[in-house]
Design an enzyme around this catalytic site. Structure first.
Site, PDB file in Angstrom:
ATOM      1  N   GLN A 130      20.569  -7.639 -64.197  1.00  0.00           N
ATOM      2  CA  GLN A 130      21.536  -6.612 -64.605  1.00  0.00           C
ATOM      3  C   GLN A 130      21.120  -5.990 -65.937  1.00  0.00           C
ATOM      4  O   GLN A 130      21.149  -6.663 -66.971  1.00  0.00           O
ATOM      5  CB  GLN A 130      22.912  -7.285 -64.768  1.00  0.00           C
ATOM      6  CG  GLN A 130      24.011  -6.360 -65.230  1.00  0.00           C
ATOM      7  CD  GLN A 130      25.287  -7.136 -65.570  1.00  0.00           C
ATOM      8  OE1 GLN A 130      25.209  -8.266 -66.056  1.00  0.00           O
ATOM      9  NE2 GLN A 130      26.425  -6.545 -65.309  1.00  0.00           N
ATOM     10  N   GLY A 131      20.772  -4.708 -65.920  1.00  0.00           N
ATOM     11  CA  GLY A 131      20.356  -4.028 -67.146  1.00  0.00           C
ATOM     12  C   GLY A 131      21.479  -3.169 -67.702  1.00  0.00           C
ATOM     13  O   GLY A 131      21.486  -1.948 -67.539  1.00  0.00           O
ATOM     14  N   TYR A 132      22.437  -3.814 -68.347  1.00  0.00           N
ATOM     15  CA  TYR A 132      23.550  -3.094 -68.966  1.00  0.00           C
ATOM     16  C   TYR A 132      23.409  -3.090 -70.493  1.00  0.00           C
ATOM     17  O   TYR A 132      23.250  -2.063 -71.116  1.00  0.00           O
ATOM     18  CB  TYR A 132      24.882  -3.770 -68.592  1.00  0.00           C
ATOM     19  CG  TYR A 132      25.498  -3.377 -67.271  1.00  0.00           C
ATOM     20  CD1 TYR A 132      24.735  -2.940 -66.205  1.00  0.00           C
ATOM     21  CD2 TYR A 132      26.878  -3.461 -67.080  1.00  0.00           C
ATOM     22  CE1 TYR A 132      25.313  -2.596 -64.991  1.00  0.00           C
ATOM     23  CE2 TYR A 132      27.470  -3.119 -65.872  1.00  0.00           C
ATOM     24  CZ  TYR A 132      26.693  -2.695 -64.826  1.00  0.00           C
ATOM     25  OH  TYR A 132      27.278  -2.364 -63.639  1.00  0.00           O
ATOM     26  N   SER A 133      23.498  -4.297 -71.105  1.00  0.00           N
ATOM     27  CA  SER A 133      23.586  -4.399 -72.577  1.00  0.00           C
ATOM     28  C   SER A 133      22.318  -3.895 -73.261  1.00  0.00           C
ATOM     29  O   SER A 133      21.212  -4.039 -72.740  1.00  0.00           O
ATOM     30  CB  SER A 133      23.800  -5.847 -72.998  1.00  0.00           C
ATOM     31  OG  SER A 133      24.894  -6.391 -72.313  1.00  0.00           O
ATOM     32  N   SER A 165      19.715 -11.435 -68.170  1.00  0.00           N
ATOM     33  CA  SER A 165      19.516 -12.754 -67.552  1.00  0.00           C
ATOM     34  C   SER A 165      18.568 -12.632 -66.363  1.00  0.00           C
ATOM     35  O   SER A 165      18.719 -11.746 -65.524  1.00  0.00           O
ATOM     36  CB  SER A 165      20.846 -13.322 -67.040  1.00  0.00           C
ATOM     37  OG  SER A 165      21.769 -13.419 -68.087  1.00  0.00           O
ATOM     38  N   GLU A 248      31.371  -9.124 -61.223  1.00  0.00           N
ATOM     39  CA  GLU A 248      30.821 -10.102 -62.153  1.00  0.00           C
ATOM     40  C   GLU A 248      31.930 -10.982 -62.735  1.00  0.00           C
ATOM     41  O   GLU A 248      31.813 -12.199 -62.797  1.00  0.00           O
ATOM     42  CB  GLU A 248      30.081  -9.385 -63.298  1.00  0.00           C
ATOM     43  CG  GLU A 248      29.494 -10.366 -64.304  1.00  0.00           C
ATOM     44  CD  GLU A 248      28.694  -9.688 -65.406  1.00  0.00           C
ATOM     45  OE1 GLU A 248      28.856  -8.465 -65.592  1.00  0.00           O
ATOM     46  OE2 GLU A 248      27.914 -10.384 -66.073  1.00  0.00           O
TER      47      GLU A 248
HETATM   48  C1  LIG Z   1      24.788 -16.032 -71.424  1.00  0.00           C
HETATM   49  C2  LIG Z   1      24.783 -14.526 -71.445  1.00  0.00           C
HETATM   50  C3  LIG Z   1      24.193 -13.826 -70.415  1.00  0.00           C
HETATM   51  C4  LIG Z   1      24.171 -12.418 -70.450  1.00  0.00           C
HETATM   52  N1  LIG Z   1      23.553 -11.754 -69.419  1.00  0.00           N
HETATM   53  C5  LIG Z   1      23.515 -10.403 -69.446  1.00  0.00           C
HETATM   54  C6  LIG Z   1      22.832  -9.688 -68.410  1.00  0.00           C
HETATM   55  O1  LIG Z   1      22.270 -10.271 -67.490  1.00  0.00           O
HETATM   56  N2  LIG Z   1      22.797  -8.342 -68.481  1.00  0.00           N
HETATM   57  C7  LIG Z   1      23.411  -7.649 -69.487  1.00  0.00           C
HETATM   58  O2  LIG Z   1      23.370  -6.421 -69.457  1.00  0.00           O
HETATM   59  N3  LIG Z   1      24.042  -8.296 -70.497  1.00  0.00           N
HETATM   60  C8  LIG Z   1      24.107  -9.660 -70.492  1.00  0.00           C
HETATM   61  N4  LIG Z   1      24.741 -10.336 -71.515  1.00  0.00           N
HETATM   62  C9  LIG Z   1      25.269  -9.566 -72.641  1.00  0.00           C
HETATM   63  C10 LIG Z   1      26.799  -9.508 -72.697  1.00  0.00           C
HETATM   64  O3  LIG Z   1      27.313  -8.635 -71.741  1.00  0.00           O
HETATM   65  C11 LIG Z   1      27.174  -9.098 -74.133  1.00  0.00           C
HETATM   66  O4  LIG Z   1      26.758 -10.147 -74.989  1.00  0.00           O
HETATM   67  C12 LIG Z   1      28.652  -8.875 -74.292  1.00  0.00           C
HETATM   68  O5  LIG Z   1      29.068  -7.738 -73.592  1.00  0.00           O
HETATM   69  C13 LIG Z   1      29.039  -8.700 -75.793  1.00  0.00           C
HETATM   70  O6  LIG Z   1      28.243  -7.740 -76.405  1.00  0.00           O
HETATM   71  P1  LIG Z   1      27.463  -8.062 -77.762  1.00  0.00           P
HETATM   72  O7  LIG Z   1      26.742  -9.328 -77.593  1.00  0.00           O
HETATM   73  O8  LIG Z   1      26.685  -6.850 -78.122  1.00  0.00           O
HETATM   74  O9  LIG Z   1      28.604  -8.322 -78.837  1.00  0.00           O
HETATM   75  P2  LIG Z   1      29.430  -7.194 -79.674  1.00  0.00           P
HETATM   76  O10 LIG Z   1      29.887  -6.114 -78.745  1.00  0.00           O
HETATM   77  O11 LIG Z   1      28.607  -6.774 -80.845  1.00  0.00           O
HETATM   78  O12 LIG Z   1      30.665  -8.021 -80.144  1.00  0.00           O
HETATM   79  C14 LIG Z   1      30.652  -8.846 -81.315  1.00  0.00           C
HETATM   80  C15 LIG Z   1      32.058  -9.417 -81.517  1.00  0.00           C
HETATM   81  O13 LIG Z   1      32.992  -8.369 -81.778  1.00  0.00           O
HETATM   82  C16 LIG Z   1      34.076  -8.429 -80.843  1.00  0.00           C
HETATM   83  N5  LIG Z   1      34.494  -7.071 -80.478  1.00  0.00           N
HETATM   84  C17 LIG Z   1      33.688  -6.006 -80.194  1.00  0.00           C
HETATM   85  N6  LIG Z   1      34.434  -4.922 -79.886  1.00  0.00           N
HETATM   86  C18 LIG Z   1      35.743  -5.306 -79.968  1.00  0.00           C
HETATM   87  C19 LIG Z   1      36.999  -4.621 -79.755  1.00  0.00           C
HETATM   88  N7  LIG Z   1      37.043  -3.330 -79.375  1.00  0.00           N
HETATM   89  N8  LIG Z   1      38.140  -5.324 -79.909  1.00  0.00           N
HETATM   90  C20 LIG Z   1      38.113  -6.645 -80.273  1.00  0.00           C
HETATM   91  N9  LIG Z   1      36.936  -7.337 -80.503  1.00  0.00           N
HETATM   92  C21 LIG Z   1      35.780  -6.680 -80.338  1.00  0.00           C
HETATM   93  C22 LIG Z   1      33.498  -9.160 -79.628  1.00  0.00           C
HETATM   94  O14 LIG Z   1      34.519  -9.775 -78.860  1.00  0.00           O
HETATM   95  C23 LIG Z   1      32.567 -10.171 -80.292  1.00  0.00           C
HETATM   96  O15 LIG Z   1      33.292 -11.288 -80.706  1.00  0.00           O
HETATM   97  C24 LIG Z   1      24.766 -11.722 -71.527  1.00  0.00           C
HETATM   98  C25 LIG Z   1      25.363 -12.440 -72.569  1.00  0.00           C
HETATM   99  C26 LIG Z   1      25.368 -13.821 -72.543  1.00  0.00           C
HETATM  100  C27 LIG Z   1      25.996 -14.553 -73.683  1.00  0.00           C
END
Ligand SMILES: Cc1cc2nc3c(=O)[nH]c(=O)nc-3n(C[C@H](O)[C@H](O)[C@H](O)COP(=O)(O)OP(=O)(O)OC[C@H]3O[C@@H](n4cnc5c(N)ncnc54)[C@H](O)[C@@H]3O)c2cc1C
Length: 396
Positions: A130-133, A165, A248
């Site tokens: 999944q290429g989202y983040s 992942s 998901e």
């Molecule tokens: C084990 C694992 C597997 C993953 N696999 C994939 C994958 O296969 N493909 C993919 O695309 N992504 C994947 N991800 C990424 C995942 O989707 C992101 O980590 C997640 O969406 C959070 O984004 P971020 O890490 O950039 O944190 P940030 O968005 O920077 O958030 C940092 C903190 O701020 C808080 N925050 C941010 N905005 C708000 C708001 N509006 N209100 C309240 N709190 C807020 C968050 O809750 C968090 O605590 C994976 C992550 C993990 C941990």
């Protein structure tokens, strides 16, 4: 209200249980299946296991028959899922295709895309990621910047994804790209399917705190993708992306999985002594166990409610987000209780002979924390539930 499965369903359950007892790989794939994913031998074994399950008719039972499914009602799929968790069956390498892309393509794909991709998802012939983040675009996913320009019959993709992942072994990626940088951020996004073997793609593994190399950075340098790999309409990928996110979220919380963990916690609490008696006799720890068991039981009823909605063909709503939020936090809280129960022993990992419960809990504690974040953090789930479920004002 009858919360029991009927006779045919119970017979089906027994059949699945027997199949798993007789066919589950005995070695080479660890029960939780989360380890060693960078290892090619693991991948081949995991694919073979998925093929075996598929040949036995236990994969994607609810998918339409023309794409390799059996058009069964969701109850049978739930029974298979439950039995897999109960048997501690290995994780399927093709999980992202089965759980996220497949259901999305069934709703949003062209006929050509469904015929081309769905059968190979079932047999694990093609593994998806999944290429989202992206760096800076996680919770605020719609701010993503990976760019795809249309040149002739192709998209030319440039940019970077992160936390992807399974990208280190995936054959394909379902990916969000910006196709109109001038449009408001939710509008100019498209959903495309990228062959991971295309020139210009670099995958760099990232090591997680568990020590696994579960996810990656993925770089795109003038990567050419056929235009026919667009899912849904150009610049309207946000709606398709949300369909995938829904699947998901549903995948990440399993009531049966939480019940299994609770039983495991109970088993060690019976063995560990504090103040001359087992932890299960300690009034403070008993209170904690009772609280956790109530939450596990509430999740069981919640999943039955979701199943009822599915059978009735009701559109999945806020329940999926509740499932993700409560299920992943509960699993982490169960692991935290086990770590506290074990005291100093919680420092010992799976490699240590003196570790309690085979060192399961320290790993589970770290891994379950990742799932509170992955697929949308708890804060984000709470925002969505508040806004879309409870109709509260939007957070700023
Ligand atoms: C084990 C694992 C597997 C993953 N696999 C994939 C994958 O296969 N493909 C993919 O695309 N992504 C994947 N991800 C990424 C995942 O989707 C992101 O980590 C997640 O969406 C959070 O984004 P971020 O890490 O950039 O944190 P940030 O968005 O920077 O958030 C940092 C903190 O701020 C808080 N925050 C941010 N905005 C708000 C708001 N509006 N209100 C309240 N709190 C807020 C968050 O809750 C968090 O605590 C994976 C992550 C993990 C941990």
């Amino acid at each position: 209200m009858d919360l029991n499965f009927n006779r045919e369903e119970e017979e089906f359950r027994q059949k699945v249980r027997r199949f798993l007892e007789e066919n589950m790989p005995k070695s080479g794939l660890v029960g939780t299946g989360r380890e060693g994913r960078e290892d090619k031998a693991w991948l081949e074994k995991s694919k073979a296991w998925q093929r075996k399950l598929h040949e036995a008719g236990y994969v994607a039972l609810a998918w339409p028959k023309e794409y390799g499914g059996q058009a069964m009602d969701p109850v049978r799929q739930t029974i298979v899922n439950d039995e897999m968790v109960r048997a501690n069956a290995p994780y399927l390498a093709g999980g992202s295709g089965l759980g996220m892309l497949g259901p999305t393509l069934i709703s949003w794909g062209t006929e050509e895309q469904k015929k081309r991709y769905l059968p190979k998802i079932l047999t694990a012939e093609e593994i998806w990621c999944q290429g989202y983040s992206e760096p800076g675009s996680g919770s605020d996913l719609a701010s993503l910047r990976t760019r795809a320009e249309i040149v002739g019959d192709e998209f030319v993709v440039n940019g970077q994804k992160v936390w992807t992942s399974g990208a280190q072994y995936a054959d394909m990626m379902f990916c969000l790209v910006r196709t109109d940088p001038e449009a408001p951020k939710h509008r100019g996004i498209s959903y495309i399917l990228i062959d991971m073997h295309t020139p210009g793609i670099t995958v760099r593994p990232l090591v997680q705190m568990t020590g696994d190399r579960g996810f990656n950075e993925v770089f795109f340098d003038n990567v050419r993708v056929p235009r026919k790999n667009l899912v849904g309409k150009l610049n309207e990928g946000w709606i398709v992306a949300n369909a995938t996110l829904f699947h998901e979220r549903n995948m990440l919380g399993s009531a049966t999985g939480s019940a299994q963990r609770f039983n495991r916690l109970l088993a060690i609490a019976k063995k560990i002594k504090r103040g001359g008696r087992a932890l299960t006799e300690d009034p403070v720890f008993r209170q904690r166990l009772a609280d956790l068991e109530i939450r596990v039981e509430a999740m069981r009823y919640h999943s039955l409610r979701q199943l009822t909605d599915q059978i009735r063909g009701k559109n999945p709503g806020v329940e999926g987000w509740i499932n993700k939020l409560v299920g992943t936090e509960l699993n982490h809280d169960l692991a935290t209780a086990a770590m506290e129960a074990m005291g100093d022993y919680s420092m010992l990992s799976r490699d240590d002979g003196a570790a309690l419960d085979h060192g399961y809990w320290p790993y589970e504690w770290m891994f379950s924390l990742g799932l509170v974040i992955g697929g949308g953090t708890s804060h984000i789930q709470k925002n969505i539930i508040a806004e879309r479920g409870l109709k509260m004002p939007k957070s700023r």
